[in-house]
Design a protein around this motif. Structure first.
Motif, PDB file in Angstrom:
ATOM      1  N   CYS A   4       0.841  -1.201   0.000  1.00  0.00           N
ATOM      2  CA  CYS A   4       0.000   0.000   0.000  1.00  0.00           C
ATOM      3  C   CYS A   4       0.879   1.255   0.000  1.00  0.00           C
ATOM      4  O   CYS A   4       1.820   1.364   0.786  1.00  0.00           O
ATOM      5  N   CYS A   7       0.416   2.889   3.669  1.00  0.00           N
ATOM      6  CA  CYS A   7       0.700   2.262   4.972  1.00  0.00           C
ATOM      7  C   CYS A   7       1.601   1.030   4.886  1.00  0.00           C
ATOM      8  O   CYS A   7       1.858   0.400   5.898  1.00  0.00           O
ATOM      9  N   CYS A  24      -4.634   0.747   0.055  1.00  0.00           N
ATOM     10  CA  CYS A  24      -5.406  -0.407   0.532  1.00  0.00           C
ATOM     11  C   CYS A  24      -6.736   0.025   1.161  1.00  0.00           C
ATOM     12  O   CYS A  24      -6.894   1.164   1.602  1.00  0.00           O
ATOM     13  N   CYS A  27      -6.750   1.595   4.658  1.00  0.00           N
ATOM     14  CA  CYS A  27      -6.491   3.044   4.709  1.00  0.00           C
ATOM     15  C   CYS A  27      -7.752   3.829   4.327  1.00  0.00           C
ATOM     16  O   CYS A  27      -8.067   4.836   4.959  1.00  0.00           O
ATOM     17  N   ARG A 300      -1.221   4.500   9.646  1.00  0.00           N
ATOM     18  CA  ARG A 300      -2.592   4.951   9.376  1.00  0.00           C
ATOM     19  C   ARG A 300      -3.075   5.907  10.471  1.00  0.00           C
ATOM     20  O   ARG A 300      -3.700   6.919  10.199  1.00  0.00           O
TER      21      ARG A 300
HETATM   22 ZN    ZN Z   1      -2.903   1.111   3.419  1.00  0.00          ZN
END
Ligand code: ZN
Length: 372
Positions: A4, A7, A24, A27, A300
């Motif tokens: 991602c 994150c 992703c 997130c 995150r």
């Molecule tokens: Zn993510």
């Protein structure tokens, strides 16, 4: 294998979803939190509690607990904040317990004054099913995890208590779905459907031994109409905020007891020593494990930078804790060589290559990770 862009969560996580910008679903779901009216959701929780609250003093909800941080937070919320009278149910595993785990388990009844049922699987059965699931699936706790869902629901039905309180909706929090609901019924039905009784019966586990994982019958479900809920719908799920709260109520972390390899915190999944092996087994299969989970989550939440997360993942994520491994193999009666021979077949050949006898992430994947 992709990571991602926000994150670092890899797309090898089963069921993971990524958007076209490489972000992703976890997130995306986390961002949505900012627009949620938590006051309103709190009111919804109170309304739900009022629906099931009993005036005669009988238990008015069941909380399946392990004794850990989330268990403490659930009991705190339901008992102290909502004024409910919960019955706690634990499905135990016979791995060695940490000192903190033992104290935390007792603390639930001591601090919150709740009745607490412990359901222990037969140790002999546990050893056999855990060996089978480890050797064939690389997922040692497959049987126990089925029991963790089946037993408390069947008990709740038996006791006539419809409201059952779970912690986080991990499908939503970890981004394998974009739909959020307070009801845990869909998740639980999916877990029940995935319980493969024949798998066990064909491996010399007898019909007498599978009671714990048999889901409740349709008739029983209709009779009591259980209402399982996720607390993470009503209260923004944050391990650090929760830790602050539950420490005031006697929860203990592992800080003074055990610094675990492959892990960057000391307050989650701390009850049993060998459990770390179960968590680590994601690494050969999917190329990430506990450190990635925690680091991604902290990025995150804004408490860890991307570069710090990268450093932590590179340093820790591949490591299997020695103490956890010792406990695991002693209990299940393997030698270290037998253990590693079993693991050998689980290394994901798409993402790992063997260099001088050691499995490493392929160079191209490592480069992909460094690019983020
Ligand atoms: Zn993510």
């Amino acid at each position: 294998m992709r990571y991602c862009a926000k994150c670092l969560m890899p797309d090898t996580r089963p069921g993971s979803i990524f958007d076209d910008k490489g972000v992703c679903q976890a997130c995306i779901n986390y961002e949505k939190r900012k627009t949620i009216d938590w006051e309103e959701r709190r009111k919804q929780l109170r309304k739900l509690c009022d629906k099931y609250r009993r005036e005669d003093g009988y238990y008015d909800c069941v909380i399946p607990v392990s004794g850990g941080k989330d268990s403490h937070f659930l009991v705190y919320t339901m008992k102290e904040e909502m004024g409910m009278n919960p019955l706690l149910i634990t499905v135990g595993d016979p791995f060695t317990k940490t000192e903190a785990g033992l104290r935390n388990y007792r603390n639930l009844g001591d601090t919150f004054g709740c009745d607490h049922i412990l359901f222990d699987l037969s140790i002999d059965l546990f050893r056999r099913v855990t060996r089978i699931a480890f050797e064939e699936l690389g997922n040692p706790l497959r049987f126990v995890e089925a029991a963790i869902y089946s037993v408390p629901i069947k008990m709740a039905i038996q006791f006539g208590i419809p409201l059952i309180v779970y912690g986080e909706n991990s499908a939503y929090e970890y981004g394998t779905t974009d739909r959020e609901s307070y009801s845990a019924m869909e998740t639980i039905s999916r877990i029940f459907k995935s319980i493969d009784m024949d798998f066990w019966l064909q491996r010399r586990i007898s019909r007498k031994e599978v009671n714990a994982i048999i889901p409740p019958t349709k008739e029983k479900l209709e009779e009591v109409q259980p209402e399982p809920i996720f607390m993470s719908y009503f209260s923004p799920w944050s391990s650090t905020t929760h830790l602050g709260i539950v420490k005031r109520y006697g929860f203990r972390d592992l800080a003074h007891e055990w610094k675990r390899e492959g892990c960057i915190e000391d307050f989650e999944q701390i009850d049993s020593v060998a459990y770390m092996v179960h968590l680590w087994l994601k690494y050969p299969k999917f190329g990430f494990q506990r450190t990635s989970d925690i680091a991604s989550r902290r990025v995150r939440e804004g408490t860890l930078s991307l570069s710090e997360a990268k450093k932590l993942i590179m340093e820790h994520d591949h490591k299997l804790d020695q103490r956890a491994m010792d406990d695991f193999i002693n209990f299940l009666r393997y030698t270290p060589k037998q253990f590693w021979d079993i693991i050998e077949k689980f290394w994901n050949r798409d993402i790992f290559e063997k260099v001088e006898g050691v499995w490493r992430l392929k160079k191209s994947i490592y480069e992909e990770f460094m690019k983020i």
